[in-house]
Design a protein around this motif. Structure first.
Motif, PDB file in Angstrom:
ATOM      1  N   GLY A  12     -26.358  32.714   8.809  1.00  0.00           N
ATOM      2  CA  GLY A  12     -26.819  32.273  10.118  1.00  0.00           C
ATOM      3  C   GLY A  12     -26.353  33.163  11.249  1.00  0.00           C
ATOM      4  O   GLY A  12     -26.651  32.899  12.405  1.00  0.00           O
ATOM      5  N   THR A  13     -25.631  34.218  10.966  1.00  0.00           N
ATOM      6  CA  THR A  13     -25.216  35.125  12.035  1.00  0.00           C
ATOM      7  C   THR A  13     -25.202  36.537  11.495  1.00  0.00           C
ATOM      8  O   THR A  13     -25.161  36.752  10.276  1.00  0.00           O
ATOM      9  N   ARG A  14     -25.272  37.510  12.416  1.00  0.00           N
ATOM     10  CA  ARG A  14     -25.100  38.883  11.948  1.00  0.00           C
ATOM     11  C   ARG A  14     -24.096  39.603  12.823  1.00  0.00           C
ATOM     12  O   ARG A  14     -24.096  40.820  12.945  1.00  0.00           O
ATOM     13  N   MET A  15     -23.236  38.834  13.475  1.00  0.00           N
ATOM     14  CA  MET A  15     -22.158  39.431  14.251  1.00  0.00           C
ATOM     15  C   MET A  15     -21.022  39.778  13.294  1.00  0.00           C
ATOM     16  O   MET A  15     -20.601  38.947  12.488  1.00  0.00           O
ATOM     17  N   ILE A  16     -20.521  41.005  13.427  1.00  0.00           N
ATOM     18  CA  ILE A  16     -19.532  41.455  12.459  1.00  0.00           C
ATOM     19  C   ILE A  16     -18.289  40.576  12.491  1.00  0.00           C
ATOM     20  O   ILE A  16     -17.735  40.218  11.447  1.00  0.00           O
ATOM     21  N   ASP A  17     -17.871  40.163  13.702  1.00  0.00           N
ATOM     22  CA  ASP A  17     -16.607  39.415  13.739  1.00  0.00           C
ATOM     23  C   ASP A  17     -16.777  37.949  13.357  1.00  0.00           C
ATOM     24  O   ASP A  17     -15.817  37.186  13.368  1.00  0.00           O
ATOM     25  N   GLU A  18     -18.008  37.541  13.050  1.00  0.00           N
ATOM     26  CA  GLU A  18     -18.181  36.146  12.661  1.00  0.00           C
ATOM     27  C   GLU A  18     -18.307  35.956  11.165  1.00  0.00           C
ATOM     28  O   GLU A  18     -18.414  34.832  10.685  1.00  0.00           O
ATOM     29  N   VAL A  19     -18.404  37.043  10.421  1.00  0.00           N
ATOM     30  CA  VAL A  19     -18.487  36.914   8.968  1.00  0.00           C
ATOM     31  C   VAL A  19     -17.316  37.652   8.336  1.00  0.00           C
ATOM     32  O   VAL A  19     -16.692  38.504   8.963  1.00  0.00           O
ATOM     33  N   GLY A  20     -17.049  37.362   7.072  1.00  0.00           N
ATOM     34  CA  GLY A  20     -15.968  38.034   6.384  1.00  0.00           C
ATOM     35  C   GLY A  20     -15.857  37.545   4.954  1.00  0.00           C
ATOM     36  O   GLY A  20     -16.289  36.428   4.618  1.00  0.00           O
ATOM     37  N   GLY A  21     -15.306  38.421   4.105  1.00  0.00           N
ATOM     38  CA  GLY A  21     -15.055  38.014   2.736  1.00  0.00           C
ATOM     39  C   GLY A  21     -16.280  37.623   1.945  1.00  0.00           C
ATOM     40  O   GLY A  21     -16.226  36.765   1.061  1.00  0.00           O
ATOM     41  N   LEU A  22     -17.391  38.275   2.261  1.00  0.00           N
ATOM     42  CA  LEU A  22     -18.622  37.863   1.598  1.00  0.00           C
ATOM     43  C   LEU A  22     -18.607  38.127   0.094  1.00  0.00           C
ATOM     44  O   LEU A  22     -19.398  37.567  -0.639  1.00  0.00           O
ATOM     45  N   TYR A  23     -17.712  39.014  -0.351  1.00  0.00           N
ATOM     46  CA  TYR A  23     -17.716  39.359  -1.782  1.00  0.00           C
ATOM     47  C   TYR A  23     -17.460  38.146  -2.668  1.00  0.00           C
ATOM     48  O   TYR A  23     -17.873  38.084  -3.803  1.00  0.00           O
ATOM     49  N   ARG A  24     -16.782  37.126  -2.087  1.00  0.00           N
ATOM     50  CA  ARG A  24     -16.516  35.931  -2.881  1.00  0.00           C
ATOM     51  C   ARG A  24     -17.778  35.114  -3.130  1.00  0.00           C
ATOM     52  O   ARG A  24     -17.887  34.434  -4.142  1.00  0.00           O
ATOM     53  N   TYR A  25     -18.661  35.147  -2.141  1.00  0.00           N
ATOM     54  CA  TYR A  25     -19.833  34.272  -2.233  1.00  0.00           C
ATOM     55  C   TYR A  25     -21.030  34.997  -2.813  1.00  0.00           C
ATOM     56  O   TYR A  25     -21.837  34.415  -3.498  1.00  0.00           O
ATOM     57  N   MET A  26     -21.166  36.242  -2.483  1.00  0.00           N
ATOM     58  CA  MET A  26     -22.322  36.973  -2.974  1.00  0.00           C
ATOM     59  C   MET A  26     -21.872  38.297  -3.566  1.00  0.00           C
ATOM     60  O   MET A  26     -22.043  39.354  -2.937  1.00  0.00           O
ATOM     61  N   PRO A  27     -21.330  38.252  -4.773  1.00  0.00           N
ATOM     62  CA  PRO A  27     -20.756  39.471  -5.352  1.00  0.00           C
ATOM     63  C   PRO A  27     -21.781  40.580  -5.576  1.00  0.00           C
ATOM     64  O   PRO A  27     -21.505  41.749  -5.294  1.00  0.00           O
ATOM     65  N   VAL A  28     -22.981  40.212  -6.050  1.00  0.00           N
ATOM     66  CA  VAL A  28     -23.967  41.255  -6.345  1.00  0.00           C
ATOM     67  C   VAL A  28     -24.377  41.953  -5.056  1.00  0.00           C
ATOM     68  O   VAL A  28     -24.378  43.189  -4.959  1.00  0.00           O
ATOM     69  N   ALA A  29     -24.713  41.134  -4.056  1.00  0.00           N
ATOM     70  CA  ALA A  29     -25.128  41.706  -2.772  1.00  0.00           C
ATOM     71  C   ALA A  29     -24.029  42.593  -2.212  1.00  0.00           C
ATOM     72  O   ALA A  29     -24.292  43.681  -1.678  1.00  0.00           O
ATOM     73  N   SER A  30     -22.777  42.156  -2.348  1.00  0.00           N
ATOM     74  CA  SER A  30     -21.677  42.942  -1.803  1.00  0.00           C
ATOM     75  C   SER A  30     -21.536  44.264  -2.529  1.00  0.00           C
ATOM     76  O   SER A  30     -21.322  45.313  -1.896  1.00  0.00           O
ATOM     77  N   ALA A  31     -21.683  44.218  -3.839  1.00  0.00           N
ATOM     78  CA  ALA A  31     -21.547  45.465  -4.600  1.00  0.00           C
ATOM     79  C   ALA A  31     -22.608  46.466  -4.170  1.00  0.00           C
ATOM     80  O   ALA A  31     -22.323  47.643  -3.923  1.00  0.00           O
ATOM     81  N   ILE A  32     -23.827  45.982  -4.060  1.00  0.00           N
ATOM     82  CA  ILE A  32     -24.911  46.873  -3.644  1.00  0.00           C
ATOM     83  C   ILE A  32     -24.622  47.464  -2.262  1.00  0.00           C
ATOM     84  O   ILE A  32     -24.718  48.680  -2.032  1.00  0.00           O
ATOM     85  N   SER A  33     -24.214  46.574  -1.351  1.00  0.00           N
ATOM     86  CA  SER A  33     -23.973  47.046   0.016  1.00  0.00           C
ATOM     87  C   SER A  33     -22.841  48.051   0.062  1.00  0.00           C
ATOM     88  O   SER A  33     -22.908  49.044   0.799  1.00  0.00           O
ATOM     89  N   LEU A  34     -21.790  47.795  -0.715  1.00  0.00           N
ATOM     90  CA  LEU A  34     -20.654  48.715  -0.666  1.00  0.00           C
ATOM     91  C   LEU A  34     -21.058  50.099  -1.153  1.00  0.00           C
ATOM     92  O   LEU A  34     -20.648  51.115  -0.579  1.00  0.00           O
ATOM     93  N   LEU A  35     -21.899  50.133  -2.202  1.00  0.00           N
ATOM     94  CA  LEU A  35     -22.365  51.442  -2.672  1.00  0.00           C
ATOM     95  C   LEU A  35     -23.175  52.143  -1.584  1.00  0.00           C
ATOM     96  O   LEU A  35     -23.020  53.350  -1.350  1.00  0.00           O
ATOM     97  N   ALA A  36     -24.033  51.365  -0.927  1.00  0.00           N
ATOM     98  CA  ALA A  36     -24.839  51.960   0.148  1.00  0.00           C
ATOM     99  C   ALA A  36     -23.943  52.468   1.266  1.00  0.00           C
ATOM    100  O   ALA A  36     -24.189  53.535   1.846  1.00  0.00           O
ATOM    101  N   LEU A  37     -22.899  51.719   1.567  1.00  0.00           N
ATOM    102  CA  LEU A  37     -21.987  52.140   2.639  1.00  0.00           C
ATOM    103  C   LEU A  37     -21.232  53.404   2.244  1.00  0.00           C
ATOM    104  O   LEU A  37     -20.960  54.263   3.089  1.00  0.00           O
ATOM    105  N   LEU A  38     -20.907  53.503   0.953  1.00  0.00           N
ATOM    106  CA  LEU A  38     -20.269  54.742   0.478  1.00  0.00           C
ATOM    107  C   LEU A  38     -21.184  55.919   0.751  1.00  0.00           C
ATOM    108  O   LEU A  38     -20.754  56.984   1.202  1.00  0.00           O
ATOM    109  N   SER A  39     -22.468  55.700   0.470  1.00  0.00           N
ATOM    110  CA  SER A  39     -23.440  56.769   0.694  1.00  0.00           C
ATOM    111  C   SER A  39     -23.503  57.121   2.171  1.00  0.00           C
ATOM    112  O   SER A  39     -23.539  58.297   2.552  1.00  0.00           O
TER     113      SER A  39
END
Lengths: 138, 765
Positions: free
Chosen positions: B350-377
């Motif tokens: 429900g938000t896309r403000m960086i300081d309002e979200v955190g620790g998403l890897y616990r809830y959405m591990p697949v999405a987080s893994a994909i995003s982290l790889l993209a961020l590495l790139s």
């Protein structure tokens, strides 16, 4: 407001004017007539009717809105011009003709100019009726 | 075949609403089938294209004007076309699910596919005008997509801003293309690019260049036009991912790359590309530091990336062009992924403000893994393809022909800022403390397919970059920099100064992250103190100023007095007509051609004159109306005398109608009063008489002058060419049908105008 004679006459005149206007439209290519004159005649037919029975009733008696007549007319006129380039005969707006044999032996020539004229006819009809209706509603 | 592919997509955009209503659940998957097929059909052509065989297709468009619609698939088009259709199909899958919570999605898919088709047309166009048409199509669809949530004023404003800026660029581009046509006499791209010498020796070089640059810079959000892109983030996430990171903003890059061989010999070209590119790269990265909205961060890094691409084209070395192509791919992959992920996060939390979200890897591990790889790139860390591209960019910087120092310095800083942005997203959003009581769920498979595929491609290409070189890069490079050759890409370059630079970048970025609070505070302080200019506000200020100016101008020109409008028209027309009479000897011609009128004409003429005088002297509107109708009737009768039966019928009908119409209106008007005094009446008499006389002369001349007399042609050819015996009608519907079409269009518009005036009562102010 309108007299009874006028009312009855207008109601009876509408179909007659419409048929006449179509004849004028068709014969326009070889004899006096054409889309513009036909369009005015048809438009006046509608307007007379509206004067007799009231605009509201006149509007209800028509399935296609006057404004749509105009759009339809422009559309016909435009696509009549597209036949030539798409069939490879010529340019935009160049005439394309074809002859249709009728079952009783004679033949009629049909061409895109007739379609174009029909577009003019519809547009003029639509314009007159929509403006006149609007004025009469004031 | 290219035309078929293109038409296929355009047809799909018309069918998209139907498909969407047919199955809302699977619309994304269904819609992505056609673009995917197009992608495959283009991909199987890779060997052909890299072998130097280009498919070209030409269709005549308006041959009389030398307009051709032509398409060509060469190495450069190919790389873009694959991006457009490949990423496009993935986006459609994503959007199919993402847009489910929105209204009017049918329309949305129509726009999106229409954009895809236009973008494909743009990169395949082999002719400047074809290119231009598609270019405008993309601006148009971008406008519709940014403004999709049109209930929100910000969305409308952002859409308008994007449209005006890209529209301005489009106009500049058109002017530039027309100048190119003046130089070359053709719109064909291959001919133009094949002869750069012709333009180089022409005085039009600089104007062409400036106009093309304005076109490309507006489209690709290059400084000083960069501000529309962050605004465009009002669009739904699939649009941001597709148009505003991977494809449409690359249209300007494509154009610059395409025209580079034409203008690279000019210093101005090289300097402006390098300068604006470098500056945009830095400004974009700098602006991203203080943003808190996830999509805004991504938008500003996109601006930075676009600047980098422009700078690399401007450098025009083998290294730079190579780096540019690789970075183009890399950026499209990771940025599309990240935008889609930003959309996912907004959807699930429900938000896309960086300081309002955190620790998403616990809830959405697949999405987080994909995003982290993209961020590495994005941060340029091995083993992603992004690492290779960053190395190449540094290498290009070191080998830049001019100003290597400043390019390297600003490039280094920009990369550090972008690394900082990636670190923030990675560490604060996906890792870090969980901040949710209600657990957000893993996004649906449709929302993850696209990002996953893009990241995997990015990873695979990072590990095995060699395949890319021969099949895609080499064929594209020769079109940007003739004679250049792509280097073999390698993940590991050995220990050298470039690796050191990469390492330092990472260190700088990490340091910035460690002192995050201080860095952000410092940058926002500097922004407040030194960079107060708000481009977006300035832009709207400009628009407001323009509106004020036009309203003042309109108040003067459109005074609202009908009599003065008529007077203006008649006076101007009189002057113009009088000018054409220069050198005309009326006496001789009149004596030669003037015939005495017949008795009938004399009678009708008298009728006209008498009724005209009655009109002038009339004391009531009704009398004026009827007598003016009589004037018309008289003219109609004269037509009959000269067997112009069609004209006569029309004239009499119109006159009758006018009188009827007038009588309806007359009852609603106030009492007839004399407003004009003697002097204004005298003035009107002069104007009217002069105009009438001139018109009479004009008619006379057009009848007697053999050069302007064309009626005989019509009479002779009416039946032969147009199969009609009624010459007047044939002229109207056949010989001069285009004129009639224009006239009835005007008629329609006028009718709408009257209708609107009657129906829409102006609200009292």
């Amino acid at each position: 407001m309108a007299s009874e004679i006028f009312k009855i006459a207008a109601v009876q005149l509408r179909p007659i004017l419409l048929v006449l206007s179509l004849i004028v439209l068709y014969r326009g290519h070889n004899e006096p007539g054409g889309g513009f004159i036909g369009g005015i005649m048809a438009g006046m037919g509608f307007v007379l009717y509206a004067m007799a029975v009231g605009v509201e009733k006149a509007r209800k008696s028509r399935t296609i809105k006057p404004v749509s007549f105009m759009g339809l007319g422009l559309f016909f006129a435009l696509i009549s011009g597209l036949f030539a380039p798409f069939s490879g005969v010529g340019l935009f707006m160049q005439g394309v003709w074809t002859e249709i044999e009728l079952p009783w032996g004679s033949a009629i020539k049909l061409g895109t100019p007739l379609l174009f004229d029909a577009g003019v006819y519809l547009l003029v009809t639509g314009m007159i009726t929509s403006i006149m209706y609007a004025i009469m509603e004031e | 075949m290219l035309l078929t592919l293109l038409l296929g997509l355009f047809v799909l955009s018309l069918l998209a609403p139907l498909i969407n209503t047919f199955s809302r659940r699977f619309s994304g998957w269904l819609l992505s089938v056609v673009p995917f097929i197009v992608f495959i059909l283009l991909a199987v052509k890779i060997p052909q294209v890299s072998g130097g065989y280009y498919s070209t297709e030409e269709y005549s468009w308006i041959p009389e004007l030398g307009l051709i619609f032509s398409l060509r698939l060469d190495g450069l088009s190919q790389i873009f076309a694959l991006l457009v259709t490949g990423i496009g199909s993935l986006i459609l899958i994503y959007a199919g699910y993402y847009m489910r919570s929105y209204d009017k999605t049918s329309r949305f898919f129509g726009y999106l596919v229409f954009f895809m088709a236009s973008m494909l047309g743009l990169v395949l166009a082999a002719d400047l005008l074809t290119l231009f048409v598609f270019w405008e199509f993309t601006s148009l669809s971008s406008f519709l997509l940014i403004g999709f949530k049109h209930e929100r004023p910000e969305a409308r404003q952002a859409a308008l801003q994007a449209l005006l800026i890209t529209g301005l660029g489009g106009l500049a581009l058109l002017a530039g293309f027309i100048l190119l046509y003046k130089v070359y006499g053709t719109f064909e791209l291959a001919t133009i690019i094949g002869n750069p010498e012709l333009l180089a020796s022409s005085p039009l070089l600089l104007p062409v260049m400036i106009l093309v640059l304005i076109g490309a810079f507006t489209k690709s959000a290059i400084f000083p036009f960069h501000f529309w892109l962050p605004g465009a983030m009002q669009a739904p996430s699939p649009v941001s991912a597709y148009l505003h990171s991977a494809t449409m903003v690359k249209a300007g890059i494509y154009l610059l790359a395409r025209l580079n061989p034409l203008m690279m010999s000019s210093e101005w070209w090289v300097y402006s590309l390098s300068l604006f590119g470098v500056f945009t790269m830095f400004v974009g990265a700098w602006m991203s530091i203080t943003q808190n909205d996830l999509k805004k961060v991504l938008a500003y890094t996109t601006v930075s990336a676009l600047g980098t691409l422009v700078m690399l084209i401007g450098s025009s070395t083998d290294f730079a062009v190579n780096a540019m192509l690789v970075f183009l791919l890399v950026h499209a992959f990771y940025k599309a992924t990240l935008f889609m992920m930003a959309g996912n996060i907004e959807k699930k939390t429900g938000t896309r403000m960086i300081d309002e979200v955190g620790g998403l890897y616990r809830y959405m591990p697949v999405a987080s893994a994909i995003s982290l790889l993209a961020l590495l790139s994005m941060s340029g860390i091995p083993p992603m393809l992004g690492f290779i591209s960053k190395e190449l960019i540094y290498e290009a910087g070191i080998n830049a022909p001019s100003a290597a120092g400043i390019i390297l310095l600003l490039g280094f800083l920009s990369n550090a800022f972008i690394l900082f942005a990636s670190a923030r997203i990675a560490l604060d959003v996906f890792l870090g403390k969980p901040m949710f009581e209600k657990q957000p769920k893993e996004p649906d498979i449709s929302l993850l397919t696209g990002p996953a595929i893009l990241v995997i491609i990015s990873l695979l290409l990072g590990l095995l970059p060699g395949r890319l070189t021969d099949s895609l890069l080499n064929p594209a490079m020769i079109h940007i920099l003739p004679g250049s050759e792509a280097m073999k890409l390698k993940l590991w370059h050995g220990f050298n100064d470039i690796l050191l630079l990469s390492f330092l970048t990472i260190v700088a970025g990490v340091l910035m992250y460690i002192f995050k609070a201080r860095v952000t505070a410092l940058v926002s302080y500097a922004n407040l103190k030194y960079f107060k200019a708000r481009f977006s506000d300035g832009f709207f200020g400009l628009i407001d100023g323009f509106m004020y100016l036009t309203s003042r101008k309109t108040a003067i020109v459109q005074h609202g007095y009908h009599r003065f409008y008529l007077m203006t028209i008649f006076v101007v027309a009189s002057v113009l007509i009088a000018l054409t009479f220069y050198g005309w000897k009326p006496k001789a011609e009149l004596a030669q051609n003037l015939q005495a009128p017949t008795f009938t004409v004399l009678v009708f003429g008298t009728l006209i004159v008498v009724s005209t005088i009655t009109t002038l002297l009339a004391k009531s509107r009704l009398v004026a109306l009827i007598s003016i109708g009589l004037t018309g009737l008289g003219i109609g009768l004269i037509f009959i005398e000269y067997s112009g039966i069609d004209l006569a019928i029309t004239m009499i009908m119109v006159e009758t109608m006018m009188v009827v119409l007038g009588t309806i209106v007359v009852f609603h008007l106030p009492r007839y009063l004399d407003f004009s005094d003697l002097r204004s009446r005298q003035r009107d008499v002069v104007i009217a008489s002069v105009f009438g006389l001139l018109m009479a002369f004009l008619a006379f001349r057009s009848f007697t002058n053999p050069e302007t007399k064309i009626s005989e042609y019509f009479v002779e050819n009416s039946y032969l060419l147009a199969y009609g015996k009624n010459v007047v009608n044939v002229i109207l519907v056949d010989f001069r049908a285009l004129d009639t079409l224009g006239e009835i269009t005007v008629l329609l518009l006028a009718a709408f105008g009257i209708y609107a005036l009657l129906k829409l009562k102006t609200e009292p102010k």
